[in-house]
Design a protein around this motif. Structure first.
Motif, PDB file in Angstrom:
ATOM      1  N   HIS A  20     -74.108  19.680  -2.943  1.00  0.00           N
ATOM      2  CA  HIS A  20     -74.995  18.588  -2.534  1.00  0.00           C
ATOM      3  C   HIS A  20     -74.231  17.471  -1.841  1.00  0.00           C
ATOM      4  CE1 HIS A  20     -77.790  20.038  -5.999  1.00  0.00           C
ATOM      5  NE2 HIS A  20     -77.907  20.770  -4.927  1.00  0.00           N
ATOM      6  N   HIS A  21     -72.931  17.409  -2.032  1.00  0.00           N
ATOM      7  CA  HIS A  21     -72.088  16.439  -1.323  1.00  0.00           C
ATOM      8  C   HIS A  21     -71.912  16.813   0.153  1.00  0.00           C
ATOM      9  CE1 HIS A  21     -70.538  13.389  -4.085  1.00  0.00           C
ATOM     10  NE2 HIS A  21     -69.687  13.024  -3.148  1.00  0.00           N
ATOM     11  N   GLY A  22     -72.357  18.007   0.517  1.00  0.00           N
ATOM     12  CA  GLY A  22     -72.204  18.460   1.896  1.00  0.00           C
ATOM     13  C   GLY A  22     -70.848  19.086   2.167  1.00  0.00           C
ATOM     14  N   ILE A  23     -70.116  19.426   1.113  1.00  0.00           N
ATOM     15  CA  ILE A  23     -68.810  20.064   1.260  1.00  0.00           C
ATOM     16  C   ILE A  23     -69.018  21.547   1.540  1.00  0.00           C
ATOM     17  CG2 ILE A  23     -66.679  20.672   0.008  1.00  0.00           C
ATOM     18  CD1 ILE A  23     -67.229  18.055  -1.670  1.00  0.00           C
ATOM     19  N   VAL A  24     -68.276  22.092   2.486  1.00  0.00           N
ATOM     20  CA  VAL A  24     -68.358  23.526   2.770  1.00  0.00           C
ATOM     21  C   VAL A  24     -67.871  24.279   1.537  1.00  0.00           C
ATOM     22  CG1 VAL A  24     -67.530  25.417   4.205  1.00  0.00           C
ATOM     23  CG2 VAL A  24     -68.023  23.195   5.237  1.00  0.00           C
ATOM     24  N   THR A  25     -68.778  25.010   0.903  1.00  0.00           N
ATOM     25  CA  THR A  25     -68.485  25.659  -0.376  1.00  0.00           C
ATOM     26  C   THR A  25     -68.739  27.154  -0.268  1.00  0.00           C
ATOM     27  OG1 THR A  25     -69.266  23.646  -1.482  1.00  0.00           O
ATOM     28  CG2 THR A  25     -68.918  25.585  -2.855  1.00  0.00           C
ATOM     29  N   GLY A  26     -67.759  27.939  -0.701  1.00  0.00           N
ATOM     30  CA  GLY A  26     -67.886  29.390  -0.668  1.00  0.00           C
ATOM     31  C   GLY A  26     -67.861  29.977  -2.064  1.00  0.00           C
TER      32      GLY A  26
ATOM     33  N   GLY B  11     -71.672  29.604   3.489  1.00  0.00           N
ATOM     34  CA  GLY B  11     -70.359  29.001   3.254  1.00  0.00           C
ATOM     35  C   GLY B  11     -69.225  29.965   3.535  1.00  0.00           C
ATOM     36  N   ASN B  12     -69.325  31.199   3.006  1.00  0.00           N
ATOM     37  CA  ASN B  12     -68.254  32.164   3.228  1.00  0.00           C
ATOM     38  C   ASN B  12     -68.078  32.490   4.698  1.00  0.00           C
ATOM     39  OD1 ASN B  12     -68.031  32.185   0.467  1.00  0.00           O
ATOM     40  ND2 ASN B  12     -68.196  34.384   0.228  1.00  0.00           N
ATOM     41  N   ALA B  13     -69.196  32.600   5.424  1.00  0.00           N
ATOM     42  CA  ALA B  13     -69.115  32.888   6.857  1.00  0.00           C
ATOM     43  C   ALA B  13     -68.462  31.732   7.608  1.00  0.00           C
ATOM     44  CB  ALA B  13     -70.511  33.165   7.408  1.00  0.00           C
ATOM     45  N   GLU B  14     -68.782  30.505   7.201  1.00  0.00           N
ATOM     46  CA  GLU B  14     -68.169  29.355   7.882  1.00  0.00           C
ATOM     47  C   GLU B  14     -66.673  29.280   7.605  1.00  0.00           C
ATOM     48  OE1 GLU B  14     -68.625  24.501   8.385  1.00  0.00           O
ATOM     49  OE2 GLU B  14     -70.283  25.688   7.537  1.00  0.00           O
ATOM     50  N   ILE B  15     -66.285  29.539   6.354  1.00  0.00           N
ATOM     51  CA  ILE B  15     -64.854  29.536   6.017  1.00  0.00           C
ATOM     52  C   ILE B  15     -64.124  30.615   6.806  1.00  0.00           C
ATOM     53  CG2 ILE B  15     -63.187  29.974   4.165  1.00  0.00           C
ATOM     54  CD1 ILE B  15     -65.291  28.716   2.232  1.00  0.00           C
ATOM     55  N   ALA B  16     -64.695  31.814   6.841  1.00  0.00           N
ATOM     56  CA  ALA B  16     -64.070  32.910   7.589  1.00  0.00           C
ATOM     57  C   ALA B  16     -63.981  32.581   9.073  1.00  0.00           C
ATOM     58  CB  ALA B  16     -64.856  34.199   7.375  1.00  0.00           C
ATOM     59  N   GLY B  17     -64.989  31.879   9.579  1.00  0.00           N
ATOM     60  CA  GLY B  17     -64.999  31.512  10.988  1.00  0.00           C
ATOM     61  C   GLY B  17     -63.908  30.537  11.381  1.00  0.00           C
ATOM     62  N   ARG B  18     -63.287  29.910  10.403  1.00  0.00           N
ATOM     63  CA  ARG B  18     -62.185  29.003  10.696  1.00  0.00           C
ATOM     64  C   ARG B  18     -60.860  29.755  10.861  1.00  0.00           C
ATOM     65  NH1 ARG B  18     -63.742  23.545   7.143  1.00  0.00           N
ATOM     66  NH2 ARG B  18     -65.888  23.461   7.915  1.00  0.00           N
ATOM     67  N   TYR B  19     -60.876  31.054  10.567  1.00  0.00           N
ATOM     68  CA  TYR B  19     -59.663  31.873  10.691  1.00  0.00           C
ATOM     69  C   TYR B  19     -59.827  33.090  11.592  1.00  0.00           C
ATOM     70  CZ  TYR B  19     -56.672  29.199   7.706  1.00  0.00           C
ATOM     71  OH  TYR B  19     -55.875  28.183   7.227  1.00  0.00           O
ATOM     72  N   PHE B  20     -61.056  33.553  11.795  1.00  0.00           N
ATOM     73  CA  PHE B  20     -61.275  34.716  12.634  1.00  0.00           C
ATOM     74  C   PHE B  20     -62.174  34.340  13.805  1.00  0.00           C
ATOM     75  CE2 PHE B  20     -60.299  36.398   8.419  1.00  0.00           C
ATOM     76  CZ  PHE B  20     -59.240  37.245   8.732  1.00  0.00           C
ATOM     77  N   LYS B  21     -61.957  34.994  14.939  1.00  0.00           N
ATOM     78  CA  LYS B  21     -62.619  34.596  16.183  1.00  0.00           C
ATOM     79  C   LYS B  21     -64.075  35.046  16.252  1.00  0.00           C
ATOM     80  CE  LYS B  21     -58.277  34.802  18.812  1.00  0.00           C
ATOM     81  NZ  LYS B  21     -57.439  35.372  17.720  1.00  0.00           N
ATOM     82  N   LYS B  22     -64.324  36.310  15.966  1.00  0.00           N
ATOM     83  CA  LYS B  22     -65.694  36.817  16.086  1.00  0.00           C
ATOM     84  C   LYS B  22     -66.550  36.308  14.933  1.00  0.00           C
ATOM     85  CE  LYS B  22     -64.430  41.224  16.470  1.00  0.00           C
ATOM     86  NZ  LYS B  22     -63.000  41.194  16.842  1.00  0.00           N
ATOM     87  N   PRO B  23     -67.825  36.001  15.196  1.00  0.00           N
ATOM     88  CA  PRO B  23     -68.712  35.573  14.102  1.00  0.00           C
ATOM     89  C   PRO B  23     -68.812  36.641  13.029  1.00  0.00           C
ATOM     90  CG  PRO B  23     -69.703  35.125  16.250  1.00  0.00           C
ATOM     91  CD  PRO B  23     -68.491  35.958  16.507  1.00  0.00           C
ATOM     92  N   LEU B  24     -68.737  36.213  11.779  1.00  0.00           N
ATOM     93  CA  LEU B  24     -68.841  37.109  10.632  1.00  0.00           C
ATOM     94  C   LEU B  24     -70.032  36.698   9.769  1.00  0.00           C
ATOM     95  CD1 LEU B  24     -65.043  37.197   9.618  1.00  0.00           C
ATOM     96  CD2 LEU B  24     -66.289  38.904  10.961  1.00  0.00           C
ATOM     97  N   GLY B  25     -70.516  37.625   8.956  1.00  0.00           N
ATOM     98  CA  GLY B  25     -71.611  37.311   8.038  1.00  0.00           C
ATOM     99  C   GLY B  25     -72.970  37.213   8.701  1.00  0.00           C
ATOM    100  N   VAL B  26     -73.104  37.731   9.918  1.00  0.00           N
ATOM    101  CA  VAL B  26     -74.378  37.677  10.635  1.00  0.00           C
ATOM    102  C   VAL B  26     -74.477  38.902  11.531  1.00  0.00           C
ATOM    103  CG1 VAL B  26     -73.418  36.308  12.551  1.00  0.00           C
ATOM    104  CG2 VAL B  26     -75.875  36.222  12.076  1.00  0.00           C
ATOM    105  N   LEU B  27     -75.684  39.416  11.690  1.00  0.00           N
ATOM    106  CA  LEU B  27     -75.921  40.533  12.600  1.00  0.00           C
ATOM    107  C   LEU B  27     -76.632  39.989  13.835  1.00  0.00           C
ATOM    108  CD1 LEU B  27     -77.095  43.298  10.080  1.00  0.00           C
ATOM    109  CD2 LEU B  27     -74.769  42.714  10.810  1.00  0.00           C
ATOM    110  N   LYS B  28     -75.883  39.828  14.893  1.00  0.00           N
ATOM    111  CA  LYS B  28     -76.421  39.347  16.158  1.00  0.00           C
ATOM    112  C   LYS B  28     -75.486  39.798  17.282  1.00  0.00           C
ATOM    113  CE  LYS B  28     -74.097  34.835  16.247  1.00  0.00           C
ATOM    114  NZ  LYS B  28     -74.281  33.356  16.343  1.00  0.00           N
ATOM    115  N   GLU B  29     -75.966  39.723  18.481  1.00  0.00           N
ATOM    116  CA  GLU B  29     -75.161  40.128  19.629  1.00  0.00           C
ATOM    117  C   GLU B  29     -73.869  39.310  19.700  1.00  0.00           C
ATOM    118  OE1 GLU B  29     -75.525  40.290  24.528  1.00  0.00           O
ATOM    119  OE2 GLU B  29     -77.342  40.136  23.297  1.00  0.00           O
ATOM    120  N   GLY B  30     -72.747  40.002  19.836  1.00  0.00           N
ATOM    121  CA  GLY B  30     -71.453  39.347  19.952  1.00  0.00           C
ATOM    122  C   GLY B  30     -70.734  39.135  18.647  1.00  0.00           C
TER     123      GLY B  30
END
Length: 443
Positions: free
Chosen positions: A301-307, A349-368
């Motif tokens: 609820h503090h708005g902290i990125v939490t995984g 949260g986990n997808a956002e954390i992973a996105g800070r280290y890996f280039k391709k979007p993770l945790g979502v099914l979409k083009e690219g």
């Protein structure tokens, strides 16, 4: 090209989250299209078709806090081990194990963890490694296993003064070496961080060494206030709370993971929010070690990125979700607690954390996005749609519901059979390695 279809498709993409009979098309390492099964089969007639048989198709899971080195602890009985608190657990069990690991046992531990991860639909693992009897090149042994199995991983070594200054120095250098190696790798399948154990085992001298050897752009991965002993030590020796100390050492930031955060206050939450630092909750571990229940709902609820992580207790992210769901309801005596917060941690949260280290979007099914896709054999007994997907997952599925796992466009498991490896031989080697480890621990 591969099409995975004929299933209820959960994309996790805002505004386009659910298909009753959906499919995902992957070409190489990325997703090229998501849509209705028949439409994709007509558009890509030459693609190999993987039939979900009416099950659920969704993005593969991400685990943002693992401990590969603990893989051989299952069933282990250590002579004289009788813990009466968290420090006894650390010294008697986990530090005992990591001091005895050989390089081959490190690799086998990684194989064991990654095999179970794949079987539970996890394709991205952030690991926090320790092997104080075998430090240099230990992260490369883990990387070897990850590459053999085709799994994506972010690695670090646990820096600590607990075994002396020289081993602390070796730990810092192992992190630096691997981070630079990962930065030169263009596969988008490995990454490195500056791992740290916890404030109470890291002196100011070692903190300074970490700063000197941290490659630019790398973040930290550290346990924070997992036990009350960590907080009391920091207050006694440094006159401040743990997050304050980390902030003074410039350790907080967008690429830093602070695991656990059980004994933090509102001011520390403000610091985590201001610096955009990530927090990872590990509910089973906190309960199993009798460390306490963290203020995770307040942190979210503090708005902290939490995984959400597992801390090595399990490799099943759905098990971690289930435990977190009941832990916070029970602790807060609030039946509404954790309904939205925990799936937000696991899927967003986990997808956002992973996105800070890996280039391709993770945790979502979409083009690219990265072609990380899983199929679960869940056939709903009640109506299922985009609005109640999470309830179906929470109450109807577990990690072993996964029948097919794809990572980076490569199928790693199909119909519960691992591809590309001799699983029976690998498990036999792992058992043999575990037996040798147990004998070395017990003399």
């Amino acid at each position: 090209m591969i099409i995975i279809g004929n299933g209820r498709l959960v994309t996790r993409e805002i505004g386009n989250s659910f298909y009753e009979n959906g499919a995902v098309a992957a070409d190489g390492e990325v997703i090229v299209k998501v849509g209705e099964t028949e439409a994709l089969k007509k558009e890509f007639p030459d693609a190999r078709f993987v039939d979900a048989r009416g099950g659920v198709i969704m993005p593969a899971f991400i685990n943002v806090h693992e401990h590969i080195y603990s893989a051989m602890a299952r069933g282990l009985s250590i002579r004289g081990y009788d813990p009466h608190g968290f420090l006894d657990i650390l010294d008697g069990m986990w530090w005992n194990i990591d001091r005895h690991l050989t390089m081959e046992q490190i690799r086998l531990s990684a194989m064991a963890t990654y095999i179970d991860s794949i079987k539970n639909g996890v394709t991205t693992v952030f690991d926090h490694h320790a092997s104080f009897g075998c430090i240099p090149d230990s992260l490369s042994a883990i990387e070897e296993a990850a590459k053999a199995l085709g799994i994506r991983t972010c690695l670090c070594y646990e820096i600590s003064d607990r075994d002396g200054k020289e081993k602390a120095r070796q730990s810092v250098l192992e992190n630096e070496r691997f981070i630079r190696h990962a930065m030169e790798d263009d596969s988008d399948m490995i990454a490195g961080m500056m791992g740290m154990h916890a404030s109470f085992t890291i002196s100011d001298e070692t903190m300074e060494l970490c700063q000197e050897h941290r490659p630019e752009g790398a973040g930290y991965h550290i346990h924070v206030a997992e036990g009350i002993e960590d907080l009391l030590h920091c207050q006694e020796h440094y006159g401040k709370r743990i997050v304050e100390r980390l902030n003074d050492w410039d350790i907080l930031g967008p690429k830093t993971i602070t695991a656990h955060c059980i004994y933090i206050d509102e001011h520390e939450m403000d610091l985590l929010k201001e610096t955009d630092t990530c927090v990872v909750h590990n509910p089973e571990s906190n309960m199993g070690n009798a460390c306490g229940c963290p203020p995770t709902m307040d942190i979210v609820h503090h708005g902290i990125v939490t995984g959400l992580g597992t801390d090595g207790y399990t490799h099943d992210m759905l098990e971690s979700w289930k435990v977190a769901n009941v832990l916070h309801k029970h602790h807060l005596k609030d039946p509404n607690a954790a309904w939205s917060e925990v799936p937000q941690m696991l899927f967003k949260g986990n997808a956002e954390i992973a996105g800070r280290y890996f280039k391709k979007p993770l945790g979502v099914l979409k083009e690219g996005a990265a072609a990380d896709v899983i199929v679960l054999d869940y056939i709903p007994r009640t109506p299922m749609d985009g609005g109640n997907v999470n309830s179906h997952i929470l109450f109807g599925m577990n990690g072993r519901s996964v029948v097919t796992t794809m990572c980076n466009g490569k199928i790693l498991m199909e119909n519960r059979i691992l591809t590309g490896i001799d699983e029976e031989k690998e498990l036999a080697d792992i058992r043999q390695g575990a037996e040798k480890l147990w004998k070395s621990i017990n003399g």
